[in-house]
Enzyme design. Structure first.
Site, PDB file in Angstrom:
ATOM      1  N   LYS A 123       0.754  -1.268  -0.053  1.00  0.00           N
ATOM      2  CA  LYS A 123       0.029  -0.013   0.026  1.00  0.00           C
ATOM      3  C   LYS A 123       0.809   1.229   0.112  1.00  0.00           C
ATOM      4  O   LYS A 123       0.593   2.253  -0.584  1.00  0.00           O
ATOM      5  CB  LYS A 123      -0.955   0.142   1.120  1.00  0.00           C
ATOM      6  CG  LYS A 123      -1.693  -1.270   1.419  1.00  0.00           C
ATOM      7  CD  LYS A 123      -2.585  -1.586   0.164  1.00  0.00           C
ATOM      8  CE  LYS A 123      -3.328  -2.876   0.034  1.00  0.00           C
ATOM      9  NZ  LYS A 123      -3.336  -3.542  -1.214  1.00  0.00           N
ATOM     10  N   GLU A 207      -3.089   7.258   7.981  1.00  0.00           N
ATOM     11  CA  GLU A 207      -3.952   8.157   7.274  1.00  0.00           C
ATOM     12  C   GLU A 207      -5.014   8.963   8.151  1.00  0.00           C
ATOM     13  O   GLU A 207      -5.550   8.418   9.152  1.00  0.00           O
ATOM     14  CB  GLU A 207      -4.849   7.443   6.387  1.00  0.00           C
ATOM     15  CG  GLU A 207      -4.132   6.997   5.046  1.00  0.00           C
ATOM     16  CD  GLU A 207      -4.946   6.293   3.836  1.00  0.00           C
ATOM     17  OE1 GLU A 207      -6.293   6.226   4.069  1.00  0.00           O
ATOM     18  OE2 GLU A 207      -4.487   5.431   3.187  1.00  0.00           O
ATOM     19  N   HIS A 242     -15.931  -5.520   5.047  1.00  0.00           N
ATOM     20  CA  HIS A 242     -15.121  -5.544   4.090  1.00  0.00           C
ATOM     21  C   HIS A 242     -15.497  -6.410   3.007  1.00  0.00           C
ATOM     22  O   HIS A 242     -14.807  -6.805   2.013  1.00  0.00           O
ATOM     23  CB  HIS A 242     -13.697  -5.613   4.469  1.00  0.00           C
ATOM     24  CG  HIS A 242     -13.285  -4.324   5.569  1.00  0.00           C
ATOM     25  ND1 HIS A 242     -13.419  -3.165   5.244  1.00  0.00           N
ATOM     26  CD2 HIS A 242     -13.092  -4.675   6.788  1.00  0.00           C
ATOM     27  CE1 HIS A 242     -13.074  -2.560   6.261  1.00  0.00           C
ATOM     28  NE2 HIS A 242     -12.992  -3.253   7.371  1.00  0.00           N
ATOM     29  N   ARG A 299      -6.533  -7.574 -10.376  1.00  0.00           N
ATOM     30  CA  ARG A 299      -7.203  -8.982 -10.911  1.00  0.00           C
ATOM     31  C   ARG A 299      -8.481  -8.455 -11.403  1.00  0.00           C
ATOM     32  O   ARG A 299      -8.988  -7.360 -11.526  1.00  0.00           O
ATOM     33  CB  ARG A 299      -7.283  -9.807  -9.640  1.00  0.00           C
ATOM     34  CG  ARG A 299      -8.245  -9.001  -8.546  1.00  0.00           C
ATOM     35  CD  ARG A 299      -8.925 -10.025  -7.492  1.00  0.00           C
ATOM     36  NE  ARG A 299      -9.979  -9.393  -6.652  1.00  0.00           N
ATOM     37  CZ  ARG A 299      -9.494  -8.386  -5.701  1.00  0.00           C
ATOM     38  NH1 ARG A 299      -8.402  -8.186  -5.231  1.00  0.00           N
ATOM     39  NH2 ARG A 299     -10.702  -8.003  -4.997  1.00  0.00           N
TER      40      ARG A 299
HETATM   41  C1  MV4 Z   1     -10.437   4.379   4.996  1.00  0.00           C
HETATM   42  C2  MV4 Z   1     -11.625   4.607   5.593  1.00  0.00           C
HETATM   43  C3  MV4 Z   1     -11.775   5.917   6.136  1.00  0.00           C
HETATM   44  N1  MV4 Z   1     -10.714   6.776   6.057  1.00  0.00           N
HETATM   45  N2  MV4 Z   1      -9.359   5.155   4.957  1.00  0.00           N
HETATM   46  C4  MV4 Z   1     -11.405  -0.477   4.285  1.00  0.00           C
HETATM   47  C5  MV4 Z   1     -10.573  -1.527   3.793  1.00  0.00           C
HETATM   48  C6  MV4 Z   1      -9.566  -0.752   2.871  1.00  0.00           C
HETATM   49  N3  MV4 Z   1      -9.270  -1.151   1.738  1.00  0.00           N
HETATM   50  C7  MV4 Z   1      -9.473   0.864   3.247  1.00  0.00           C
HETATM   51  N4  MV4 Z   1     -10.717   0.924   4.129  1.00  0.00           N
HETATM   52  C8  MV4 Z   1     -11.189   2.067   4.666  1.00  0.00           C
HETATM   53  N5  MV4 Z   1     -10.110   3.004   4.685  1.00  0.00           N
HETATM   54  C9  MV4 Z   1      -9.478   6.395   5.442  1.00  0.00           C
HETATM   55  N6  MV4 Z   1      -8.613   7.277   5.436  1.00  0.00           N
HETATM   56  C10 MV4 Z   1     -12.710   3.770   5.618  1.00  0.00           C
HETATM   57  C11 MV4 Z   1     -12.212   2.479   4.848  1.00  0.00           C
HETATM   58  C12 MV4 Z   1     -13.242   1.570   5.025  1.00  0.00           C
HETATM   59  C13 MV4 Z   1     -14.069   1.144   4.057  1.00  0.00           C
HETATM   60  C14 MV4 Z   1     -13.555   1.176   2.712  1.00  0.00           C
HETATM   61  C15 MV4 Z   1     -13.928   0.769   1.511  1.00  0.00           C
HETATM   62  C16 MV4 Z   1     -15.244   0.068   1.618  1.00  0.00           C
HETATM   63  C17 MV4 Z   1     -15.661  -0.459   2.982  1.00  0.00           C
HETATM   64  C18 MV4 Z   1     -15.097   0.332   4.197  1.00  0.00           C
HETATM   65  C19 MV4 Z   1     -15.708  -0.211   5.236  1.00  0.00           C
HETATM   66  C20 MV4 Z   1     -14.979   0.378   6.517  1.00  0.00           C
HETATM   67  C21 MV4 Z   1     -14.018   1.117   6.286  1.00  0.00           C
END
Ligand code: MV4
Length: 511
Positions: A123, A207, A242, A299
Site C-alpha cells: 500500500k 491516514e 469489508h 485482478r
Molecule cells: C479508509 C476509511 C476511512 N478513511 N481510509 C477499508 C478497507 C481498506 N481497503 C480501506 N478501508 C477504509 N479506508 C480512510 N482514510 C474507511 C475504510 C473503510 C471502507 C472502505 C471501503 C469499503 C468499505 C469500508 C468499510 C469500512 C471502512
C-alpha cells in the site's frame, strides 16, 4: 511486407473454482479456446468441472493443498499443454509468484506482470506511485512508520481521528481507527500483530480517518502497447466486514465530470505502475464529492458483470485478447455507458445467525430469468456446497434503462429465486432492495451495519401468496419461515386464480 499474425491461445488453464471458473470457461468457449479445469477432491462433480473441456485433480479439499498450490497448478498446465492461465479472483490471483512461475513454464499469465503486481501490492509503494501520478490521496504517511514514538509525532501532524493501516493490507485486516492519542499505543500493538498474523508483515502506516465515505472503484483496461482506458465506476459501498454485498454501476453520486476526473486519475496511476490487463483502482469519495485513492486490485473482480452490463463489453474476453498481445480494440471515446446495473452476491450463509456459512446439499434451485437478468452461478440443484471455500453460490445481476428499473428487475428476480436445502442471504436482499434509503441511493460504507442493527428484532413478515410447486412450498416453509429477512411483497393474485378452480394449488406458507 511482413504481416504480424497474432497467436491466440489454444488452451487456457483456469486456476480457480465456482462461478468465476464457469465465467472464464464461457469466455474461452466463445473464443474457440479449450478450457482446462483443476479441482480438489470435493469439487469432482462441480459445475466448473462439467463445463470445462478437460479437468485435472489437484489434491484434497483444503485450498493450501489444492487451489493455492502453484506447483500443482503449473504441473497440470504443462501436462495439459495449456498456453495460458487465468487466475480468476481470490486464491492465487494477486500472488506475484504465479506470473513468475508461469513465465518459467512458458505459459502466458492472463493478468499484470509480477513487477506491476508487486508495485501495487504494497500500500505504501502504491501511495508513492499515486504521488508520482498526481492522484489525490487521503492525507497521511507515504512510508511505513518505524516505531511507536514516531507514530505519536506523525499522529499529531495528521490529527485525530486517524486510521492505522497495514502496509501489506487488504480487506480491513490490520486496520484500526484511533479516536485520540491515549488509544494510539494499544491500537498500534493490536493492528501490528493482526497484520503480522495475516500477511507476515506487521508494518503500519497512517491516514486521516474519513467517517462515512463511499467506496467507488474505476475499472481499467491496459494493453501491452501502452494504451489504457477506464470503463466508468462501480459503487461498492454496501458492504459488511469489508465484504461487498451489493454493487452497482454507475454510482448515483458520480456525475460525468467526476467520472472523467477519477477515470483519468486511475489511468495515470496504471501508466505510472506499468500496468497491463484488467485492474481496478479503489477510491473513497466524501460527502463533498472529493475523491481519494485507496489501492489497486490487480485482478478481475467479482463485481465485473455490472461494468459489462453498462458498457456492453466482455471483460474476460478482453483480458484474454490483451494477454495474447492484441491491442485494445476500443479507445476511451468509444466507451459508452448505457443504463444501470446492480448485482447481489448470493451466498450460502445465514443472515439470522451471524452470517455463518451454510454449506450442504442444494435440494432444489430455481434461477430467475427474464428481461435484464443475468446469473453467474457456480452451483446446481443437487450439488453439495463444500464448507472448505468462500460460500458464494453466484451473482444475480439486473440491468435496467435507469436505476429504478434495475432495482425493480432485481427485486422481481429475487422473488423468483429459490434455493432449498441450505440457508442463503436471498431474504436479506429482498428486504434491502425495498429499503427507502437504499432506493434513494443514500448509502455509504457504514450504511449496511446501521441497517442491520435497525433490522434486529424486526418481525418476520410472511409471504401472503406463494406460487410454486406444493412440495417446494413445504420445504420453503421449513427453510425460510421465521427469518426476519423472509419478507416478500403481497402477491397480486387475481380473483380468477383465487376463486376459480378446484385443482388450483395454494402454496401460500401459513402458520
Ligand atoms: C479508509 C476509511 C476511512 N478513511 N481510509 C477499508 C478497507 C481498506 N481497503 C480501506 N478501508 C477504509 N479506508 C480512510 N482514510 C474507511 C475504510 C473503510 C471502507 C472502505 C471501503 C469499503 C468499505 C469500508 C468499510 C469500512 C471502512
Amino acid at each position: 511486407m511482413l504481416e504480424f499474425v497474432e497467436a491466440m491461445f489454444r488452451k487456457i488453464l483456469i486456476a480457480n473454482r465456482g462461478e468465476i471458473a464457469v465465467r472464464i470457461a464461457r469466455a474461452c468457449h466463445e473464443m474457440g479456446i479449450a478450457a482446462v479445469a483443476v479441482y480438489s477432491e470435493v469439487d469432482r462433480g462441480s459445475l466448473h468441472v462439467q463445463l470445462a473441456d478437460q479437468a485435472y485433480p489437484i489434491g484434497p479439499a483444503p485450498s493450501r493443498e489444492s487451489y493455492l498450490s502453484i506447483e500443482k497448478i503449473i504441473d497440470v498446465a504443462r501436462r495439459a499443454g495449456c498456453d495460458a492461465l487465468h487466475p480468476g479472483y481470490g486464491f492465487l490471483a494477486e500472488n506475484a509468484d504465479l506470473p513468475r512461475a508461469c513465465a518459467e513454464a512458458g505459459i502466458t499469465f492472463i493478468g499484470p506482470s509480477a513487477e506491476a503486481m508487486e508495485r501495487l501490492g504494497s500500500k505504501t509503494a502504491a501511495r508513492h506511485v499515486a504521488i508520482q501520478a498526481g492522484v489525490p490521496m487521503v492525507p497521511g504517511t507515504l512510508d511505513p512508520i518505524e516505531d511507536p514514538a514516531r507514530a505519536h509525532v506523525v499522529a499529531n501532524e495528521i490529527g485525530f481521528p486517524l486510521l492505522l493501516k497495514a502496509v501489506a493490507g487488504g480487506g480491513g485486516k490490520g486496520m484500526r481507527v484511533v479516536e485520540r492519542e491515549a488509544e494510539l499505543d494499544d491500537s498500534w500493538r493490536t493492528a501490528g500483530s493482526e497484520a503480522l498474523n495475516a500477511f507476515g508483515d506487521g508494518r503500519l502506516y497512517m491516514e486521516r480517518y474519513l467517517p462515512s465515505p463511499r467506496h467507488i472503484e474505476i475499472q481499467l483496461l491496459a494493453d501491452n502497447e501502452g494504451h489504457c482506458i477506464y470503463l466508468g465506476e462501480r459503487e461498492c459501498s454496501v458492504q459488511r466486514r469489508h465484504q461487498k454485498v451489493i454493487e452497482e454501476a454507475p454510482s448515483s453520486v458520480v456525475e460525468p465530470a467526476l467520472r472523467q476526473e477519477m477515470g483519468e486519475a486511475a489511468v495515470r496511476l496504471a501508466r505510472a505502475a506499468g500496468y497491463q490487463n484488467a485492474g481496478t483502482a479503489e477510491f473513497l469519495v466524501d460527502e463533498d464529492g472529493r475523491f481519494y485513492f485507496l489501492e489497486v486490485n490487480t485482478r478481475l473482480q467479482v463485481e465485473h458483470p455490472v461494468t459489462e452490463a453498462v458498457t456492453s463489453l466482455d471483460l474476460v474476453k478482453l483480458q484474454i485478447r490483451i494477454a495474447a498481445g492484441e491491442p485494445l480494440p476500443i479507445r476511451q471515446e468509444d466507451v459508452i455507458l448505457r443504463g444501470h446495473a446492480m448485482e447481489c452476491r448470493v451466498y450460502a450463509e445465514d443472515p439470522d445467525n451471524h452470517f455463518f456459512p451454510s454449506p450442504g446439499k442444494i435440494l432444489s434451485m430455481r434461477l430467475p430469468e427474464g428481461p435484464g437478468i443475468r446469473n453467474d452461478v457456480g452451483v446446481t440443484s443437487g450439488w453439495t456446497v463444500p464448507g472448505d471455500y468462500d460460500p458464494i453460490l453466484g451473482k444475480l445481476i439486473a440491468w435496467g434503462a435507469d436505476r429504478e428499473e434495475a432495482v425493480a428487475r432485481l427485486t422481481r428476480a429475487l422473488d423468483e429465486y429459490s434455493v432449498v436445502g441450505i440457508k442463503t442471504n436471498l431474504g436479506l436482499f429482498r428486504r434491502l432492495l425495498r429499503d427507502p434509503e437504499f432506493a434513494r441511493g443514500a448509502i455509504h460504507t457504514r450504511w449496511l451495519d446501521g441497517w442491520l442493527s435497525r433490522a434486529e428484532g424486526a418481525p418476520a413478515t410472511l409471504p401472503e401468496e406463494e406460487t410454486a410447486a406444493a412440495l417446494a412450498a413445504v420445504l420453503w416453509e421449513a427453510t425460510t419461515n421465521g427469518s426476519k429477512y423472509a419478507t416478500r411483497p403481497p402477491a397480486r393474485v387475481s380473483r380468477w386464480k383465487r376463486e376459480g378452480r378446484a385443482d388450483q394449488v395454494d402454496n401460500q406458507p401459513r402458520r
